[in-house]
Motif scaffolding. Structure first.
Motif, PDB file in Angstrom:
ATOM      1  N   VAL A  93      15.479 -14.901 -24.058  1.00  0.00           N
ATOM      2  CA  VAL A  93      14.812 -15.760 -23.230  1.00  0.00           C
ATOM      3  C   VAL A  93      14.328 -15.345 -22.181  1.00  0.00           C
ATOM      4  O   VAL A  93      13.171 -15.251 -21.697  1.00  0.00           O
ATOM      5  N   ALA A  94      15.235 -14.698 -21.350  1.00  0.00           N
ATOM      6  CA  ALA A  94      15.039 -13.927 -20.033  1.00  0.00           C
ATOM      7  C   ALA A  94      14.068 -12.766 -20.153  1.00  0.00           C
ATOM      8  O   ALA A  94      13.128 -12.548 -19.450  1.00  0.00           O
ATOM      9  N   SER A  95      14.029 -12.090 -21.316  1.00  0.00           N
ATOM     10  CA  SER A  95      13.080 -10.875 -21.458  1.00  0.00           C
ATOM     11  C   SER A  95      11.706 -11.506 -21.942  1.00  0.00           C
ATOM     12  O   SER A  95      10.782 -11.000 -21.562  1.00  0.00           O
ATOM     13  N   SER A 100      24.318 -15.283 -15.279  1.00  0.00           N
ATOM     14  CA  SER A 100      24.871 -16.271 -14.466  1.00  0.00           C
ATOM     15  C   SER A 100      24.781 -17.538 -15.461  1.00  0.00           C
ATOM     16  O   SER A 100      25.446 -18.489 -15.270  1.00  0.00           O
ATOM     17  N   SER A 101      23.518 -17.741 -16.437  1.00  0.00           N
ATOM     18  CA  SER A 101      23.595 -18.842 -17.383  1.00  0.00           C
ATOM     19  C   SER A 101      24.922 -19.199 -18.182  1.00  0.00           C
ATOM     20  O   SER A 101      25.018 -20.241 -18.780  1.00  0.00           O
ATOM     21  N   THR A 102      25.655 -17.964 -18.539  1.00  0.00           N
ATOM     22  CA  THR A 102      26.930 -18.242 -19.242  1.00  0.00           C
ATOM     23  C   THR A 102      27.940 -19.128 -18.645  1.00  0.00           C
ATOM     24  O   THR A 102      28.791 -19.463 -19.252  1.00  0.00           O
ATOM     25  N   ILE A 103      27.658 -19.346 -17.203  1.00  0.00           N
ATOM     26  CA  ILE A 103      28.602 -20.151 -16.551  1.00  0.00           C
ATOM     27  C   ILE A 103      28.563 -21.613 -17.206  1.00  0.00           C
ATOM     28  O   ILE A 103      29.296 -22.248 -17.305  1.00  0.00           O
ATOM     29  N   GLY A 104      27.102 -21.903 -17.495  1.00  0.00           N
ATOM     30  CA  GLY A 104      26.868 -23.421 -17.929  1.00  0.00           C
ATOM     31  C   GLY A 104      27.910 -23.815 -19.348  1.00  0.00           C
ATOM     32  O   GLY A 104      28.251 -24.806 -19.005  1.00  0.00           O
ATOM     33  N   PRO A 105      27.928 -23.085 -20.385  1.00  0.00           N
ATOM     34  CA  PRO A 105      29.005 -23.679 -21.397  1.00  0.00           C
ATOM     35  C   PRO A 105      30.257 -23.738 -20.995  1.00  0.00           C
ATOM     36  O   PRO A 105      31.314 -24.176 -21.709  1.00  0.00           O
ATOM     37  N   ILE A 106      30.846 -23.005 -19.806  1.00  0.00           N
ATOM     38  CA  ILE A 106      32.067 -22.983 -19.600  1.00  0.00           C
ATOM     39  C   ILE A 106      32.455 -24.169 -18.518  1.00  0.00           C
ATOM     40  O   ILE A 106      33.476 -24.898 -18.444  1.00  0.00           O
ATOM     41  N   ILE A 107      31.509 -24.537 -17.576  1.00  0.00           N
ATOM     42  CA  ILE A 107      31.581 -25.763 -16.699  1.00  0.00           C
ATOM     43  C   ILE A 107      31.202 -27.040 -17.557  1.00  0.00           C
ATOM     44  O   ILE A 107      30.318 -27.002 -18.456  1.00  0.00           O
ATOM     45  N   PRO A 108      31.830 -27.946 -17.374  1.00  0.00           N
ATOM     46  CA  PRO A 108      31.792 -29.081 -18.194  1.00  0.00           C
ATOM     47  C   PRO A 108      30.267 -29.990 -17.580  1.00  0.00           C
ATOM     48  O   PRO A 108      29.784 -29.515 -16.409  1.00  0.00           O
ATOM     49  N   PRO A 109      29.596 -30.703 -18.459  1.00  0.00           N
ATOM     50  CA  PRO A 109      29.820 -30.794 -19.983  1.00  0.00           C
ATOM     51  C   PRO A 109      29.562 -29.624 -20.738  1.00  0.00           C
ATOM     52  O   PRO A 109      28.498 -28.761 -20.221  1.00  0.00           O
ATOM     53  N   SER A 110      29.983 -29.380 -21.789  1.00  0.00           N
ATOM     54  CA  SER A 110      29.789 -28.133 -22.406  1.00  0.00           C
ATOM     55  C   SER A 110      29.791 -28.512 -24.020  1.00  0.00           C
ATOM     56  O   SER A 110      30.748 -28.995 -24.490  1.00  0.00           O
ATOM     57  N   LEU A 111      28.812 -28.255 -24.738  1.00  0.00           N
ATOM     58  CA  LEU A 111      28.578 -28.185 -26.186  1.00  0.00           C
ATOM     59  C   LEU A 111      29.658 -27.688 -26.907  1.00  0.00           C
ATOM     60  O   LEU A 111      30.459 -27.951 -28.047  1.00  0.00           O
ATOM     61  N   PRO A 112      29.739 -26.174 -26.610  1.00  0.00           N
ATOM     62  CA  PRO A 112      30.931 -25.445 -27.463  1.00  0.00           C
ATOM     63  C   PRO A 112      32.143 -26.070 -27.163  1.00  0.00           C
ATOM     64  O   PRO A 112      33.114 -26.222 -27.981  1.00  0.00           O
ATOM     65  N   MET A 113      32.652 -26.581 -25.996  1.00  0.00           N
ATOM     66  CA  MET A 113      34.011 -27.279 -25.843  1.00  0.00           C
ATOM     67  C   MET A 113      34.108 -28.301 -26.682  1.00  0.00           C
ATOM     68  O   MET A 113      35.164 -28.899 -27.166  1.00  0.00           O
ATOM     69  N   ILE A 114      32.888 -29.262 -26.594  1.00  0.00           N
ATOM     70  CA  ILE A 114      33.075 -30.619 -27.607  1.00  0.00           C
ATOM     71  C   ILE A 114      33.185 -30.356 -29.022  1.00  0.00           C
ATOM     72  O   ILE A 114      34.002 -30.700 -29.830  1.00  0.00           O
ATOM     73  N   ILE A 115      32.647 -29.173 -29.566  1.00  0.00           N
ATOM     74  CA  ILE A 115      32.665 -28.474 -30.845  1.00  0.00           C
ATOM     75  C   ILE A 115      34.342 -27.994 -31.064  1.00  0.00           C
ATOM     76  O   ILE A 115      34.996 -28.639 -32.035  1.00  0.00           O
ATOM     77  N   ALA A 116      34.779 -27.491 -30.207  1.00  0.00           N
ATOM     78  CA  ALA A 116      35.813 -26.969 -30.275  1.00  0.00           C
ATOM     79  C   ALA A 116      37.118 -28.074 -30.411  1.00  0.00           C
ATOM     80  O   ALA A 116      38.076 -28.292 -31.255  1.00  0.00           O
ATOM     81  N   ALA A 117      36.785 -29.310 -29.615  1.00  0.00           N
ATOM     82  CA  ALA A 117      37.635 -30.226 -29.493  1.00  0.00           C
ATOM     83  C   ALA A 117      37.569 -30.944 -30.865  1.00  0.00           C
ATOM     84  O   ALA A 117      38.358 -31.455 -31.650  1.00  0.00           O
ATOM     85  N   GLY A 172      24.812 -26.175 -14.752  1.00  0.00           N
ATOM     86  CA  GLY A 172      25.749 -25.968 -15.893  1.00  0.00           C
ATOM     87  C   GLY A 172      26.460 -27.509 -15.887  1.00  0.00           C
ATOM     88  O   GLY A 172      26.897 -27.754 -16.986  1.00  0.00           O
ATOM     89  N   GLY A 173      26.352 -28.038 -14.741  1.00  0.00           N
ATOM     90  CA  GLY A 173      27.232 -29.374 -14.799  1.00  0.00           C
ATOM     91  C   GLY A 173      26.213 -30.431 -15.382  1.00  0.00           C
ATOM     92  O   GLY A 173      26.591 -31.472 -15.539  1.00  0.00           O
ATOM     93  N   ILE A 174      25.036 -30.085 -15.591  1.00  0.00           N
ATOM     94  CA  ILE A 174      24.070 -31.079 -16.161  1.00  0.00           C
ATOM     95  C   ILE A 174      23.716 -30.833 -17.734  1.00  0.00           C
ATOM     96  O   ILE A 174      23.486 -31.566 -18.362  1.00  0.00           O
ATOM     97  N   SER A 175      23.633 -29.579 -17.876  1.00  0.00           N
ATOM     98  CA  SER A 175      23.438 -29.084 -19.301  1.00  0.00           C
ATOM     99  C   SER A 175      24.587 -28.435 -20.084  1.00  0.00           C
ATOM    100  O   SER A 175      25.585 -28.090 -19.115  1.00  0.00           O
ATOM    101  N   GLY A 176      24.671 -28.465 -21.163  1.00  0.00           N
ATOM    102  CA  GLY A 176      25.820 -28.181 -22.130  1.00  0.00           C
ATOM    103  C   GLY A 176      25.673 -26.676 -22.651  1.00  0.00           C
ATOM    104  O   GLY A 176      26.534 -26.158 -23.353  1.00  0.00           O
ATOM    105  N   THR A 177      24.345 -25.971 -22.393  1.00  0.00           N
ATOM    106  CA  THR A 177      24.134 -24.829 -23.246  1.00  0.00           C
ATOM    107  C   THR A 177      23.608 -23.695 -22.139  1.00  0.00           C
ATOM    108  O   THR A 177      22.941 -24.040 -21.339  1.00  0.00           O
ATOM    109  N   ALA A 178      24.016 -22.535 -22.508  1.00  0.00           N
ATOM    110  CA  ALA A 178      23.604 -21.370 -21.500  1.00  0.00           C
ATOM    111  C   ALA A 178      22.192 -21.205 -21.899  1.00  0.00           C
ATOM    112  O   ALA A 178      21.167 -20.965 -20.758  1.00  0.00           O
ATOM    113  N   ILE A 179      21.491 -21.159 -23.191  1.00  0.00           N
ATOM    114  CA  ILE A 179      20.282 -21.052 -23.247  1.00  0.00           C
ATOM    115  C   ILE A 179      19.261 -21.887 -22.293  1.00  0.00           C
ATOM    116  O   ILE A 179      18.130 -21.442 -21.965  1.00  0.00           O
ATOM    117  N   ALA A 180      19.593 -23.183 -22.334  1.00  0.00           N
ATOM    118  CA  ALA A 180      18.738 -24.105 -21.491  1.00  0.00           C
ATOM    119  C   ALA A 180      18.933 -23.696 -19.937  1.00  0.00           C
ATOM    120  O   ALA A 180      17.778 -23.798 -19.334  1.00  0.00           O
TER     121      ALA A 180
END
Lengths: 424, 154
Positions: free
Chosen positions: A378-380, A141-158, A103-111
């Motif tokens: 994706v998981a399925s 656990s991949s939903t941790i990714g967009p909460i941990i920086p860098p995060s695309l949703p956070m950039i959008i919110a900003a 999560g610290g290197i990617s900004g999205t959960a799907i990745a």
């Protein structure tokens, strides 16, 4: 009149129109029936995209893809496995831990689901874990990714509200770690119950060696964070520094990346960015029509008319967002609803930074729940198992997410303590 | 997937990668200038935005080819092949209508903004807004390719 906008949008969405074009076409139809000029379509599209902070999105996407092509996923997983493998359910725990680091290197959960899942799901199956459980651990656990920086949703919110990207990034760290700890706890309890395997304890030497391999990934997260917080560079500059860093690590430290492979990775990242920006642009048009119709005010007033109690308002907003998140993609929902709901939240005395975290947290929960949970999809497809089975196995994880959501919603310190420490 | 105009793919891909690289270079220059160079050019941010917007405008069509746009396929997946094909054709036609309209109405917009110049580079704003014309055009073209393919396949 505004009813048309929303009804058309929802119908198109359900019919399977790409979300970006569902927004665009419903706005288009609305404009045809109103006296607005069609020229606002390119105008608002342009205005939505021509924002300097948004330039950090292709940067972070490219940096993540470069790190991935350099074999970072395997290194992170090896390190987590060396650290946690000897505990019962070790592979499951390593899966959660790897999501935190990834999560610290990617900004999205799907990745995160795709990269970690393609390695971990087959590995867990081989060691005798239940397939549905393996997929559920990966997706949740991949939903941790967009909460941990860098995060695309956070950039959008900003971008939408002019909040500081750095503060938002900092605010996500503690909730992200809490989520990680919560998921690990559930994984451990289930693993003990089902007697899932543990591996031999890794020697200190092995741990050290694997740490050195994963170290460069962790350094990238720290470089981005401290670069932004320290005011050394802006978020956009940080994303480009991350690109250069990732290229250097891939080419000369890990030596798994070749110069020849780089243009294809750039092209792929650019296309991902482009489709995302078309979404941002059409959402800007859609949101603008909402403003013309004074809809945000109407929604805010009707929410505040129900109650002005902070606890109840937050509860209502959470329920609304969980519902929306179950049906809609994170960034699209954020683009349309964040500016609207932020006003309400601020009115009842919630800090904007905390509210951004609450909002993103709510929406990413929907990534792992039916009917529209992209991480589930994706998981399925990796595990070749039905969505229903994964969703069912993911129920304990969902409860953890909801519990931490409540904590984040009602204890401002969880999100505001870290940014307060560094910024005030 | 078979493409209709391999040259168009190649040209667009080349331009997209070039704009991305240029954007990276300009932002690096901006950082270097602040810390290491005696002068700081004031045009770097504008230039980077310019690269970004063209990268997006030109990449948006290519993304159609890759089916890079997120959609909710729950209903589509449950349809029988024939109904699915029909619905997919309708989707593409509406997307083409939207993007072609954007293409057409962006032309007078480009003319209107040609009276303005950008703050730092003194660039005619119509150059920036022409990206929207490109986006409308290329997304339309690639959607038409998709449509033709869909009509042909059974």
């Amino acid at each position: 009149m505004t009813a048309i906008l929303f009804i058309v949008f929802l119908i198109l969405l359900v019919l399977g129109f790409p979300i970006a074009f569902s927004l665009g076409i419903s706005a288009f139809i609305y404009i045809l029936f109103s006296d607005l000029p069609l020229m606002v379509i390119p105008q608002k599209m342009y205005a939505g995209i021509d924002v300097f902070v948004l330039l950090s999105i292709p940067g972070f996407i490219l940096a993540g893809n470069l790190m991935n092509a350099s074999g970072i996923t395997n290194r992170i997983i090896k390190f987590c496995n060396a650290l946690l493998g000897h505990i019962r359910g070790g592979l499951g725990l390593a899966n959660v831990g790897a999501s935190l680091l990834f999560g610290g290197i990617s900004g999205t959960a799907i990745a995160d689901t795709a990269s970690i899942g393609s390695v971990m799901i087959p590995a867990m199956k081989k060691e005798g874990y239940d397939m549905a459980f393996s997929c559920a651990v990966t997706a949740s656990s991949s939903t941790i990714g967009p909460i941990i920086p860098p995060s695309l949703p956070m950039i959008i919110a900003a971008t939408l509200t002019g909040l500081s990207v750095g503060k938002l990034f900092m605010a996500g760290i503690v909730p992200g770690i809490l989520l990680c700890v919560g998921f690990m706890l559930v994984t451990y309890i289930i693993s003990v119950k089902r007697q899932y395997p543990k591996s031999k304890r890794a020697s200190l030497r092995q741990i050290g060696k694997s740490f050195f391999q994963a170290f460069w990934a962790i350094m990238m997260t720290l470089l981005i964070l401290f670069g932004i917080i320290g005011g050394v560079f802006t978020p956009t500059e940080a994303s480009i520094v991350a690109v250069v860093y990732a290229m250097g690590i891939g080419l000369w430290v890990y030596r798994e990346l070749s110069f020849k492979a780089i243009p294809a990775i750039i092209l792929m990242s650019a296309k991902t960015t482009a489709s995302l920006m078309v979404l941002v642009g059409f959402a800007n048009l859609f949101a603008w029509i909402m403003t013309v119709e004074e809809l945000p005010q109407l929604i805010a007033d009707s929410l505040l008319n129900l109650t002005e109690n902070k606890i109840l308002i937050l509860l209502l907003i959470n329920l609304l967002l969980l519902f929306v998140g179950a049906f809609m993609e994170t960034i699209a929902a954020l683009l349309i609803l964040f500016p609207v709901l932020l006003g309400v939240a601020v009115h009842v005395g919630v800090d904007p930074i905390q509210f951004a975290i609450i909002m993103v947290f709510n929406l990413v929960i929907g990534l792992t729940t039916p009917p529209v949970g992209v991480c589930l999809f994706v998981a399925s497809s990796i595990g070749n198992i039905s969505l229903e089975k994964i969703a069912k196995a993911g129920l304990p994880f969902l409860l953890v997410s909801l519990f931490i959501l409540i904590l984040v919603t009602y204890i401002p310190g969880i999100s505001l303590w870290l940014p307060g420490l560094f910024y005030d | 997937m078979k493409t209709h105009f391999p040259y168009l793919d190649k040209i667009l891909s080349f331009l997209v990668v070039t704009s991305f690289l240029l954007m990276i270079a300009v932002v690096i220059l901006q950082i270097l200038a602040r810390y290491a160079l005696p002068w700081s050019p004031n045009w770097t941010e504008e230039m980077a935005r310019f690269c970004f917007i063209y990268m997006v405008a030109l990449g948006a069509g290519l993304a159609i080819q890759d089916r890079g746009y997120v959609s909710v396929n729950t209903l589509l997946d449950q349809l029988v092949p024939k109904a699915r094909k029909r619905l997919e054709i309708i989707i593409l036609i509406l997307v083409i209508m939207l993007m072609f309209t954007m293409f057409v109405v962006s032309i007078p917009l480009v003319k209107i903004v040609s009276l303005q110049t950008s703050a730092a580079m003194q660039l005619n704003m119509s150059v920036m807004y022409a990206s929207m014309t490109c986006m409308g055009l290329f997304v339309s073209i690639y959607s038409i390719f998709q449509l033709l393919e869909r009509v042909k396949t059974n």
